[in-house]
Design an enzyme around this catalytic site. Structure first.
Site, short mmCIF file in Angstrom:
data_model
loop_
_atom_site.label_atom_id
_atom_site.label_comp_id
_atom_site.label_asym_id
_atom_site.label_seq_id
_atom_site.Cartn_x
_atom_site.Cartn_y
_atom_site.Cartn_z
N ASP A 180 -6.33 -30.28 -13.63
CA ASP A 180 -7.54 -30.11 -14.50
C ASP A 180 -8.21 -31.18 -15.07
O ASP A 180 -9.31 -31.29 -15.53
CB ASP A 180 -7.55 -28.85 -15.01
CG ASP A 180 -8.84 -27.92 -15.06
OD1 ASP A 180 -9.72 -28.52 -14.33
OD2 ASP A 180 -8.72 -26.95 -15.86
N ASP A 232 4.67 -23.95 -14.73
CA ASP A 232 3.88 -25.05 -15.73
C ASP A 232 4.65 -26.17 -15.41
O ASP A 232 5.60 -26.31 -15.20
CB ASP A 232 4.29 -24.38 -17.12
CG ASP A 232 3.54 -23.19 -17.56
OD1 ASP A 232 2.66 -22.88 -16.76
OD2 ASP A 232 3.83 -22.50 -18.46
N ASP A 269 5.81 -28.51 -17.36
CA ASP A 269 6.84 -28.94 -18.05
C ASP A 269 8.23 -28.15 -17.60
O ASP A 269 9.24 -28.21 -18.13
CB ASP A 269 6.87 -28.73 -19.41
CG ASP A 269 6.50 -27.33 -19.98
OD1 ASP A 269 5.56 -26.87 -19.41
OD2 ASP A 269 7.34 -26.94 -20.71
N ASP A 280 -2.02 -14.14 -16.91
CA ASP A 280 -0.81 -13.74 -16.27
C ASP A 280 -0.44 -12.42 -16.44
O ASP A 280 -0.32 -11.57 -15.34
CB ASP A 280 0.31 -14.54 -16.86
CG ASP A 280 0.30 -14.58 -18.33
OD1 ASP A 280 -0.45 -13.83 -18.96
OD2 ASP A 280 0.98 -15.58 -19.14
#
Length: 869
Positions: free
Chosen positions: A312, A359, A361, A456
Site C-alpha cells: 500500500d 501480516d 511481520d 477482521d
C-alpha cells in the site's frame, strides 16, 4: 544490671565480644547493630543450651531456617526477626524432615495426612458415585421428548434453587455461615483435577457474585443523600458491567474445544489452490523479508500456491525485491480503506480457491497450510480458520518488566483460551493475520469489511451472519514481532477499542439475523471488553468518594460490606485462577486494564456516540529503543490518579484519629482499597519505563544441534543457542582455534536434509560464539528460515512451558511491581520529593524485612560451614 555489666567486662568474655563486634563491623554492619547482636549472642549462650544436639542442628541450618537474616552482617531488630520467623516456622512449617522444635502436635499431622488422602481419593469416589455406563445407556434409550422434559425439569429446579440462594435475605451471621460453607467447598473442589471441578467453581462464583449484585441493588443505595446516591450509582454501574463481563467470560471459556488438525486427502491432485496475501504499508523491507522467505518454503504443491506482496506504500524497492524472489507484487492505486482495501484490491486480481492472510511481520511455519486446510474438506460450510498470533519478541509489558517467557503475556489469554472457548460455540473470529478463508465465502460477503477500523472481527461477523462456520486451532503456525513501545501498544489497543465499539453500534451482534444465541453472546462480550476504560477509572477513584466527600457509595455496615464484597472477589479470583491459570496470572489483568483504561475510555465512548469517527492506524514494528526513558505523557493520568489516592489515604489517616468512631471499620476498608489502587497505579507507571531494545533483528532462544566447519576443514559439533534473520549464536565446548573475523560454515539439519550457511564470527566469549550470516542466495535465505523460524515445532511448546498460577504469589509480584514503579518515578523527582520517597521506602522496606519468609523442606543432611560459637 551491674553484675551483668561486670560479666561482659570479664577478660575472656570481653575478648570474644570484641572479636565478634569487629567481625560484624568489618562486614559493614552499623555500630549499634554490631554491639546489640554481639550482646544477644552472649546472652543466648548464657541462658540457652546452644551446645545441645537439637540447638546445634538449628545453628548449622540457620541459613535454611532464616534466609532473610545475614549472620555476618546483622541489622537492628534482628532479634525480633529471629523471634517472628521462629514462631512462624513452628505454626505453619510443613516438610518431610522436621526439627523437633518445629514439629506440630501429632493430631495436626494425622489430620493433615487424612485430609490429603481424602482429596487424593475424591475424584475416584465421585466417578464411582456417578451414573454408571449401564444407567447412561438406559437414559440414552428413553424417548427424546421424555429426556427433554427431564432436562427442563432439572434445569427449572436448579434455576429456582439458585434464585433462592441469590435473593433470600440473610442475617449477618447466616451470611457468614453461607459464604464460609461455599468457600470451604471451593477450597476442596479447586484441588480436584479435570474440567467438571472447574465448572463447579464457576457455579459457586456465579452464585456468590449474583447474590452480591442482588444485595447491591436492593440494600446499599442511600436515597436520602444526592452525593452518596450519585457516587453509589456510578460504582454500581461499573460493578454491573464487571459482573456482566465476568458471566459472559465464564460462558465463553466454559469448555474450550481444543480442535485438532485434520489430515489432508492423500491425493495431492485434489488439494486446492491457495493465494497467500501479505499486506504492507510503511514497514521496513528487513521486517518483511523473513515472512516472504518463509512463504516461499511452505509445504504445498508449487503450482497450486501463489504469493502476493500487497504494498500500500507503492515503494520501488519492494517491487524490485518481489521480482527478484519470484512472487507477485500488487500496489493498489487509491490507498483507500487501509488494510481491508489493500486485500480487497488483491482479491479481485487473484484466483486461488482459498486465501491465507499474514501480516508482513508474521513468519509462517512450513506446515501452516497442511495444518489448517484439512478442516475445509471436512466442513464444507467452513468459511474461516484462525490460528494464534504468536510473538517471538517481547511486548512492552514483558520487556519493561523483565517478564519475557517467565509468565504469560497480555495476548495469551485470548489466543490460548478465549478463542478456543469461542470455537465451541462456532464463534471464533478472524484476527487479521495467520488465517485461511474460503474465497467463495469472502466474495459472497463482498470481501473484507471496510466500515470499521477492525475489519477482521467485522468480516467474521458477516461470515457467521451468512451461515458460514469458523474454526480455531490452538497450535501456533506463525510468529511475528510485538509492538516495540508502550505508546505504539496503546495506539493499537485504541484502534481495536474504537473498531469493536463501532461494530457494536453499526452491526450489533445482539440484533439482526443469521447468528445463534451463543455467537451473539461471544461477540457481545468481545465488544463489551473494550468498554472497560470508564469502569476501571471508577474503581480507581471510588474509595475517594467516602474518604474525601464523605459519600456512602455502599450504604451498609462495614461488616456487611466485608461479608458480601470479599466472597465475591475471592471466588472470582479462585475461579479465574483455575480456568485461566496457564494463560493469565491472577491480578495481572488489573495492571493491563489500568494501563489502557484512561487511553481507551474517550475513544470507545466517542465511538459509542459517533460510530463513524476515527481512522485506521498501522502498528509500528521493528523499531529500536537506544536508551531507557520514561514516557511522561502516558503516565500523566496515572500520576494524577495516584495523587488523588494519596490525598484520600492521608484524609483517611486523619479520620482514624479525629473522625466518627462508628466509621473506623469503614475507613479501614477504604484505606485498604486505596492502598491497593496505589499499588496498581505504581505498576502502571513501572510499565511506562521503556527498557532498551538495541536489536532490530530479535534473537530467538533455542536448543538445537548444529555443526561448524572452519577454514582448514575441521568440523566442530555445537548447539544452536539463539538465532535471528541475520545471525546466530552457538555454544561449543572447544573453540580455541576460532577467533573474531573468521569465516566459518554453519551446518543445520531439517528432517533428513542438511543445509550449509556461510557465517562470520563477530564475538567469542568462553564457550559462546556470535556469528553474522554471510551473503546468502534467495534459496539459502529460504532454507535458513525453514531451519529456524519456519520449523513446524518451533513455537508449539512456548505457551505450555508456564507453570500454573498461584494467586498469592501473583499478588506479591503485583505489589512488588507497584512498589518498583514508585521507586523508578522517585529517581526523576525533585530532590525534596526524592528524599521523602526514599525515606518512606526505607520505612516500608524495614517493615517488610520483619515479615517471616518461606523456606524449603529441610534436606536429609545439610551442614554449612558456619558455627554459632
Amino acid at each position: 544490671m551491674s553484675m551483668l555489666l561486670r560479666f561482659f567486662l570479664m577478660p575472656p568474655v570481653s575478648w570474644r565480644l570484641r572479636r565478634r563486634y569487629l567481625g560484624y563491623r568489618g562486614q559493614g554492619a552499623s555500630r549499634s547493630a554490631s554491639w546489640l547482636m554481639s550482646a544477644m549472642v552472649i546472652l543466648c549462650w548464657m541462658f540457652l543450651r546452644l551446645e545441645s544436639a537439637s540447638w546445634r542442628r538449628v545453628r548449622y541450618r540457620r541459613r535454611l531456617w532464616f534466609p532473610h537474616i545475614s549472620p555476618e552482617r546483622p541489622r537492628l531488630m534482628d532479634g525480633l526477626r529471629y523471634l517472628l520467623q521462629g514462631i512462624w516456622l513452628m505454626v505453619v512449617m510443613s516438610g518431610r524432615r522436621r526439627e523437633k522444635w518445629l514439629t506440630p502436635p501429632a493430631f495436626i499431622i494425622r489430620g493433615r495426612r487424612y485430609y490429603y488422602q481424602w482429596l487424593h481419593m475424591l475424584p475416584r469416589r465421585l466417578s464411582n458415585a456417578g451414573l454408571g455406563q449401564e444407567t447412561v445407556q438406559r437414559l440414552g434409550h428413553l424417548n427424546r421428548g421424555l429426556r427433554r422434559v427431564m432436562l427442563y425439569s432439572l434445569s427449572l429446579v436448579a434455576a429456582v434453587t439458585t434464585l433462592f440462594c441469590i435473593s433470600q435475605p440473610f442475617s449477618l451471621w447466616a451470611q457468614f455461615v453461607f459464604v464460609l460453607l461455599l468457600w470451604c467447598i471451593a477450597m476442596v473442589v479447586r484441588r480436584i483435577p479435570g474440567r467438571l471441578p472447574a465448572l463447579m467453581l464457576i457455579i459457586l462464583s456465579l452464585t456468590i457474585s449474583c447474590r452480591y449484585m442482588w444485595w447491591r441493588y436492593t440494600s446499599t443505595l442511600n436515597w436520602d443523600d444526592p452525593v452518596s446516591l450519585a457516587c453509589g450509582l456510578l460504582l454500581l454501574m461499573a460493578e454491573t458491567y464487571s459482573c456482566l463481563v465476568l458471566v459472559l467470560g465464564y460462558f465463553q471459556t466454559i469448555w474450550p474445544l481444543h480442535r485438532k488438525p485434520v489430515a489432508m486427502p492423500p491425493d495431492v491432485a485434489s488439494w486446492p489452490t491457495v493465494d497467500i496475501l501479505i499486506p504492507t504499508f510503511n514497514e521496513d523491507l528487513a521486517v518483511v523479508k523473513p515472512t516472504l522467505y518463509a512463504a516461499l518454503g511452505i509445504d504445498w504443491p508449487h503450482k497450486k500456491l501463489a504469493i502476493y506482496l500487497l504494498d500500500d506504500g507503492n515503494r520501488p524497492e519492494f517491487k524490485a525485491f518481489a521480482a527478484e524472489i519470484g512472487i507477485h507484487y500488487i500496489a493498489p492505486p487509491p490507498h483507500k480503506y487501509a488494510k481491508a482495501g489493500n486485500v480487497n484490491y488483491a482479491l479481485a486480481r487473484s484466483r486461488g480457491e482459498f486465501v491465507a492472510i499474514f501480516d508482513c511481520d508474521h513468519v509462517p511455519t512450513r506446515s501452516f497450510l497442511q495444518v489448517s486446510l484439512g478442516w475445509f474438506f471436512k466442513d464444507r460450510q467452513l468459511g474461516m480458520l484462525q490460528t494464534p498470533h504468536h510473538f517471538f519478541s517481547p511486548d512492552p509489558f514483558e520487556r519493561n518488566l523483565g517478564r519475557f517467557r517467565r509468565a504469560p503475556n497480555e495476548g495469551s489469554l485470548f489466543y490460548g483460551l478465549v478463542q478456543d472457548g469461542n470455537d465451541l460455540w462456532d464463534a471464533a473470529f478472524f484476527c487479521g493475520s495467520c488465517a485461511v478463508m474460503r474465497r467463495s465465502a469472502l466474495e459472497e460477503i463482498g470481501g473484507l469489511a471496510v466500515e470499521t477500523v477492525t475489519e477482521d472481527a467485522h468480516t467474521s461477523l458477516r461470515l457467521h451472519r451468512h451461515g458460514y462456520s469458523s474454526a480455531y486451532i490452538r497450535i501456533p503456525q506463525a510468529a511475528g514481532l510485538a509492538t516495540e513501545s508502550l505508546s505504539a501498544h496503546i495506539r493499537q489497543r485504541i484502534r481495536w477499542a474504537r473498531g469493536m465499539v463501532q461494530i457494536f453500534r453499526l452491526d450489533n451482534p445482539l440484533l439482526g439475523k443469521g447468528l445463534k444465541l451463543p455467537q451473539r453472546l461471544c461477540y457481545a462480550n468481545a465488544m463489551l471488553h473494550f468498554l472497560s476504560g470508564v469502569p476501571r477509572l471508577i474503581f480507581l477513584t471510588a474509595p475517594l468518594a467516602f474518604l474525601l466527600l464523605h459519600a456512602y457509595i455502599i450504604f451498609a455496615p462495614a461488616i456487611a460490606i466485608l461479608l458480601y464484597v470479599l466472597p465475591h472477589m475471592v471466588h472470582a479470583s479462585l475461579t479465574n485462577s483455575r480456568v485461566q491459570g496457564k494463560y493469565r496470572y491472577s491480578f495481572w489483568s488489573e495492571i493491563y486494564e489500568t494501563v489502557l483504561a484512561w487511553h481507551i475510555a474517550m475513544p470507545s465512548t466517542m465511538a459509542l456516540l459517533n460510530p463513524h469517527s476515527g481512522k485506521f492506524n498501522v502498528t509500528a514494528k521493528g523499531g529500536l529503543i537506544e536508551k531507557p526513558y520514561i514516557d511522561w505523557a502516558l503516565t500523566r493520568p496515572y500520576r494524577i490518579l495516584m495523587f488523588l489516592n494519596l490525598c484520600g489515604f492521608i484524609a483517611g489517616l486523619f479520620r482514624l484519629g479525629y473522625g466518627d468512631v462508628n466509621e473506623i471499620m469503614t475507613v479501614f476498608i477504604s484505606l485498604a482499597w486505596t492502598l491497593y489502587n496505589m499499588m496498581i497505579l505504581g505498576g502502571a507507571i513501572a510499565v511506562a519505563f521503556e527498557a532498551r531494545q538495541l536489536r532490530q533483528a530479535h534473537r530467538v532462544e533455542i536448543d538445537m544441534p548444529a555443526a561448524l566447519m572452519v577454514g582448514d576443514g575441521h568440523i566442530y559439533t555445537c548447539t544452536l543457542h539463539d538465532y535471528s534473520d541475520s545471525g546466530v549464536g552457538v555454544q561449543l565446548s572447544y573453540a580455541e582455534d576460532i577467533a573474531v573475523g573468521d569465516r566459518v560454515t554453519l551446518f543445520l539439519r531439517r528432517g533428513q536434509q542438511e543445509y550449509t550457511f556461510p557465517c562470520d564470527i563477530t564475538r567469542v566469549y568462553h564457550d559462546r560464539l556470535g556469528m553474522k550470516l554471510g551473503p546468502l542466495s534467495t534459496r539459502q535465505h529460504v532454507e535458513f528460515i525453514q531451519c529456524t523460524f519456519a520449523r513446524a515445532d518451533t513455537w508449539a511448546l512456548w505457551q505450555d512451558g508456564f507453570p500454573e498460577d498461584k494467586p498469592i504469589h501473583s499478588l506479591r509480584d503485583v505489589i512488588a511491581l507497584g512498589f518498583s514503579g514508585y521507586q523508578q518515578m522517585a529517581e526523576y523527582a525533585p530532590p525534596f520529593f526524592r528524599r521523602l520517597f526514599f525515606g518512606l521506602t526505607a520505612v516500608v522496606t524495614w517493615f517488610i524485612s520483619l515479615m517471616p519468609r518461606g523456606v524449603a523442606a529441610a534436606p536429609a543432611a545439610h551442614l554449612n560451614d558456619e558455627t554459632a560459637s
